[in-house]
Motif scaffolding. Structure first.
Motif, PDB file in Angstrom:
ATOM      1  N   ASN A 105       4.177  -4.161  -1.015  1.00 54.49           N
ATOM      2  CA  ASN A 105       4.014  -2.914  -1.792  1.00 54.49           C
ATOM      3  C   ASN A 105       3.099  -1.914  -1.081  1.00 54.49           C
ATOM      4  N   ASP A 106       3.149  -1.890   0.253  1.00 48.42           N
ATOM      5  CA  ASP A 106       2.294  -0.969   1.003  1.00 48.42           C
ATOM      6  C   ASP A 106       2.691   0.479   0.732  1.00 48.42           C
ATOM      7  N   SER A 107       1.686   1.354   0.751  1.00 48.53           N
ATOM      8  CA  SER A 107       1.933   2.751   0.403  1.00 48.53           C
ATOM      9  C   SER A 107       2.745   3.479   1.465  1.00 48.53           C
ATOM     10  N   ASN A 108       2.593   3.092   2.729  1.00 46.14           N
ATOM     11  CA  ASN A 108       3.332   3.811   3.763  1.00 46.14           C
ATOM     12  C   ASN A 108       3.428   2.983   5.035  1.00 46.14           C
ATOM     13  N   ASP A 109       4.498   2.186   5.146  1.00 48.52           N
ATOM     14  CA  ASP A 109       4.803   1.465   6.378  1.00 48.52           C
ATOM     15  C   ASP A 109       5.712   2.346   7.226  1.00 48.52           C
ATOM     16  N   ILE A 110       5.327   2.557   8.477  1.00 47.76           N
ATOM     17  CA  ILE A 110       6.101   3.421   9.369  1.00 47.76           C
ATOM     18  C   ILE A 110       6.672   2.582  10.501  1.00 47.76           C
TER      19      ILE A 110
END
Length: 872
Positions: free
Chosen positions: A270-275
């Motif tokens: 549930n990471d906020s922003n994996d790029i």
């Protein structure tokens, strides 16, 4: 160095305890002993490394006894493991036996050179590997740089711990293969340099593990789920991880090939922003990439070789920068399919494309879009000046379930469009909210204008009038915003020269007369008639609060569309409400606040959308095999509400919608189904022939089989009723197994007439198929339901139907029990007795060495007892 070996016989197993008083040093294997055990002194250039520590270094050299047995500890502590430091090895080394636990600063595994006589496997670790909390580096140089070099190292033992692993290579062929069932590792795995992490077993990493492909130093880093290497049992595998990230320039993810299909599920953290800035290659029509979890996964690199399927099951999947999925052409033949679900949270799953200075298409031109309560969002708000505008071209749009949203954001400098090849309302009575600034008012060549178009126009219903006329035809399963980009549906929609657009005020009648037969759309803002003669209109919008009385006659709404945006309105009296000619169309009722219908209803299906509350207080007569689809908001069944139909009646509740049956209860009898991942208030009774089936309602099969959680109030299970339980992994959870929650569970079935649990397996892609990581040799438990109170439980009140469980059970069996202070109903798989017996015998025959430093003053008997308990 002084050491002693103490062997103890405990419960049929010989336990060997090493007492080591040595200081930490490097131990070099030469294989000169009489056997392959690490405890044999003749195998080492110095006495064996009993009692390993955080500074113990193991070096494997030579050409004899290259299959070794680590029998010095379980675990055996070490800091480093090096292969072939002197270049003498001509074949690979194999390590078996007890667990290796890497500890201390600078922990590492180093493969110094490839075996000169073969391109094969210089290191195979069959022992378990533990990276408890420290960092481990794996160095894999390649002498030849040959892509056909099978691998540099393979781990077939279990990988555990929460530490970090950094894998580094220097040439193509520098591969590390995870070929064990390693679901206990929840740390971070980083691939750097020119190196490949090869997944050689299903579920080779834990679903909380973090995978990072870091090619920032100019290398080529790869994660591949396809393996043709020796030492692995299949050729393609599936993997579930916590998050995926990677740098641009040389990172790649490879899923399957033309005949072998793989699945990667990412987002469980549930990471906020994996790029992830690397490429994705999906070469097979059956391969799958799935985004789960409430966080955001951004893809920012061009991935032109993308076939198979992609699902966004929760959170957001964003294409930005250079990110795209598939070639902009309509080839290859095996095209891409994208599904966007309702999500497990109150926020719908989202596929978003972000377009800034580039006008390149981001999704393959023939990619099918299947949407079930999700959001497909084309964000071109950052686009610069463009004379022609930006248009994203995709394949056909199919509605699955729930209230979906299609949104296009144009910029102030340029127009933006989304072009589908076709439109299908599907068979599960979902609806779609079309949004966009100045939607359909002008072509995309006009700045600030959004278009949503279809190459093949959908079927519209109405009088066929032209633009500006009140009998203009509309799209029954869609609605829009009068401003184009509003957050609440308040308008019917049509298909014009520039695609989907909301109706203008001039395209509605403001009133109608009793006894009229009209093909017009009505926005009832004028005088409110009392209908005492049969009346027909095409569609009805209630923008202000009214009470519409229909007296002893039918009111027919030909298109089936009723949209209430008033604060509170009602339709009542003694007449009837027909949706479609003679009640043969779906009743598409959208309510943003409150609408009370007291008339009997006749329709083929009932589809409730909008965030408001639709209250039914009379009988509803539906067609053959109908749906009562609660797509959004609340459907309340008043005390006089009831449903009748022919064939199978399906109540479908999509998250976060609610079916409120408090006043009447919901009694599921023969040929009645309750499915979905929303909430049901009141008492639900699953009687003989009735079915309850939690589901996220987004799977690729026609049944929309996909794991989900359904919330109920009081649930009563009777004999002959069924619970269809979907499972996609041996690790249960929000996206991989079904669950029912509520306040009270009453189990009123009997041993003579039990309640049936129907087990249905799903592949990782949610297609019907075998569980990708099921192991019939181990005990496994899943939670079927969780209630505050459970009454009447007995094992013999249930029967378990495994006819749709597609994995081999190898003689094992399932059972039902209670857990968690008797609040959870759980399903347990137990392997066949003979398999458990063989495992026990195997442990009994295995010599386990326990290295214990004498200065710890630890009892050898206590250490042996603890080791034996671990075996149990």
């Amino acid at each position: 160095m002084r050491y002693a070996i103490l062997t103890i016989f405990v419960a049929g197993a010989f336990l060997t305890c090493g007492l080591d008083q040595a200081i930490a040093q490097t131990y070099t294997w030469n294989g000169g002993g009489a056997d392959s055990n690490w405890s044999t002194s003749g195998n080492w250039s110095s006495p064996p490394p009993v009692g390993g520590s955080s500074s113990t270094a193991i070096v494997l050299n030579g050409t004899t006894r290259t299959t070794t047995n680590q029998d010095l500890g379980n675990p055996f502590l070490l800091n480093s493991l090096a292969l072939n430091t002197d270049g003498s090895a001509t074949s690979g080394f194999v390590i078996t036996g007890g667990q290796l636990q890497f500890t201390g600063a600078g922990a590492n595994i180093t493969v110094n050179t490839n075996g000169p006589s073969q391109p094969g496997n210089p290191l195979v670790i069959r022992s378990a590997l533990d990276i408890s909390s420290n960092a481990l580096s794996i160095s894999l140089p390649s002498a030849s740089g040959d892509i056909n070099n099978p691998y540099e190292a393979l781990l077939s033992g279990a990988l555990t711990g929460t530490g970090t692993i950094t894998q580094n290579g220097s040439a193509i062929g520098s591969n590390f293969v995870l070929a064990g069932h390693n679901s206990a590792f929840a740390g971070t795995y980083t691939v750097t340099g020119t190196s490949t992490l090869v997944i050689g077993a299903n579920d080779a990493l834990n679903r909380q593990s973090i995978v990072n492909l870091n090619s920032s130093l100019g290398g080529l880093t790869t994660l591949t789920l396809t393996s043709t290497l020796a030492g692995t049992s299949n050729t393609a595998y599936s993997l579930a991880i916590g998050s995926l990230s990677g740098t641009s320039g040389g990172s790649s993810l490879a899923l399957g090939d033309a005949t072998n299909f793989s699945t990667l599920l990412t987002g469980f953290n549930n990471d906020s922003n994996d790029i992830y800035a690397g490429t994705i290659s999906m070469s097979g029509s059956g391969s799958h990439f799935g985004k789960v979890g409430t966080g955001t996964q951004t893809l920012s690199a061009s991935s032109t070789n993308t076939q198979g399927s992609i699902s966004v099951r929760d959170g957001s999947l964003i294409l930005s920068g250079s990110g795209n999925l598939g070639s902009t052409s309509t080839s290859p033949v095996n095209s891409l399919s994208i599904s966007i679900y309702s999500g497990a949270s109150s926020t719908p799953a989202e596929l978003r494309t972000v377009t800034g200075t580039s006008t390149n298409s981001r999704i393959q031109n023939n990619a099918a879009i299947n949407i079930g309560g999700g959001l497909f969002h084309i964000n071109a708000s950052g686009l610069g000046t463009s004379a022609t505008g930006y248009v994203e071209i995709v394949g056909g749009l199919t509605l699955l379930s729930g209230q979906s949203t299609i949104q296009v954001d144009a910029s102030t400098n340029s127009g933006a469009g989304l072009q589908f090849s076709s439109y299908s309302a599907g068979t599960n009575e979902g609806t779609v909210f079309f949004k966009g600034n100045s939607l359909g008012s002008s072509p995309v060549s006009v700045a600030g204008t959004s278009n949503i178009t279809f190459s093949t126009s959908p079927t519209l219903v109405g009088g066929g009038g032209s633009s500006g006329q009140t009998n203009i035809s509309i799209l029954p399963s869609g609605f829009g915003s009068s401003t184009g980009s509003g957050t609440t549906p308040d308008s019917l929609v049509t298909i014009g020269a520039n695609g989907v657009r909301p109706l203008t005020s001039a395209e509605y009648l403001t009133s109608f007369s009793s006894g009229s037969t009209l093909t017009d759309n009505v926005s009832l803002s004028g005088s409110v008639p009392t209908l005492n003669a049969a009346t027909t209109i095409n569609a009805l919008l209630l923008p202000t609060s009214v009470t519409l009385n229909v007296t002893s006659v039918p009111l027919t709404i030909t298109s089936g569309v009723l949209l209430n945006t008033s604060s509170s309105s009602s339709i009542s009296s003694s007449g009837t409400l027909l949706f479609g000619a003679s009640g043969t169309s779906t009743a598409y009722i959208t309510v943003t606040n409150t609408l009370n219908i007291g008339l009997p209803i006749t329709a083929s299906n009932l589809s409730k959308s909008g965030a408001g509350n639709l209250i039914l207080n009379n009988s509803v007569s539906l067609g053959s095999n109908p749906y009562v689809a609660v797509n959004a908001g609340t459907l309340t069944l008043g005390g006089s509400a009831s449903f009748s139909s022919s064939g199978t009646l399906t109540y479908q509740v999509s998250a976060p919608a609610t079916l409120d049956a408090t006043a009447v209860g919901l009694n599921l009898t023969s040929n009645q189904i309750l499915q979905g991942n929303g909430s049901v208030l009141g008492t639900v009774t699953v009687g003989n022939g009735g079915i309850i089936a939690p589901s996220a309602l987004g799977g690729p099969s026609s049944s929309l089989a996909s794991p989900g959680t359904l919330s109920t109030g009081t649930l009563t299970l009777l004999g002959g009723g069924s619970y269809v339980w979907y499972v996609g992994s041996e690790t249960g959870g929000l996206y991989t197994s079904n669950k029912i929650t509520g306040t009270t569970l009453n189990i009123n079935s009997t041993s003579a007439n039990p309640f049936i649990i129907k087990l249905t397996t799903l592949a990782a892609s949610n297609s019907l198929g075998a569980i990708y990581d099921f192991d019939p040799t181990v005990i496994n438990t899943w939670t079927l339901s969780s209630f505050t109170t459970v009454n009447g439980f007995a094992v013999n009140k249930f029967s378990i139907d495994t006819s749709n469980f597609q994995n081999s059970l190898a003689g094992g069996s399932f059972s039902i029990s209670l857990a968690n202070s008797n609040q959870n109903l759980v399903l347990t798989f137990t392997p066949a007795p003979e398999q458990g017996f063989l495992v026990i015998c195997g442990f009994a025959l295995l010599g386990i060495s326990l290295a214990v430093r004498s200065n710890r003053r630890q009892s050898s008997l206590q250490g042996a007892a603890r080791a034996f308990r671990r075996l149990k």
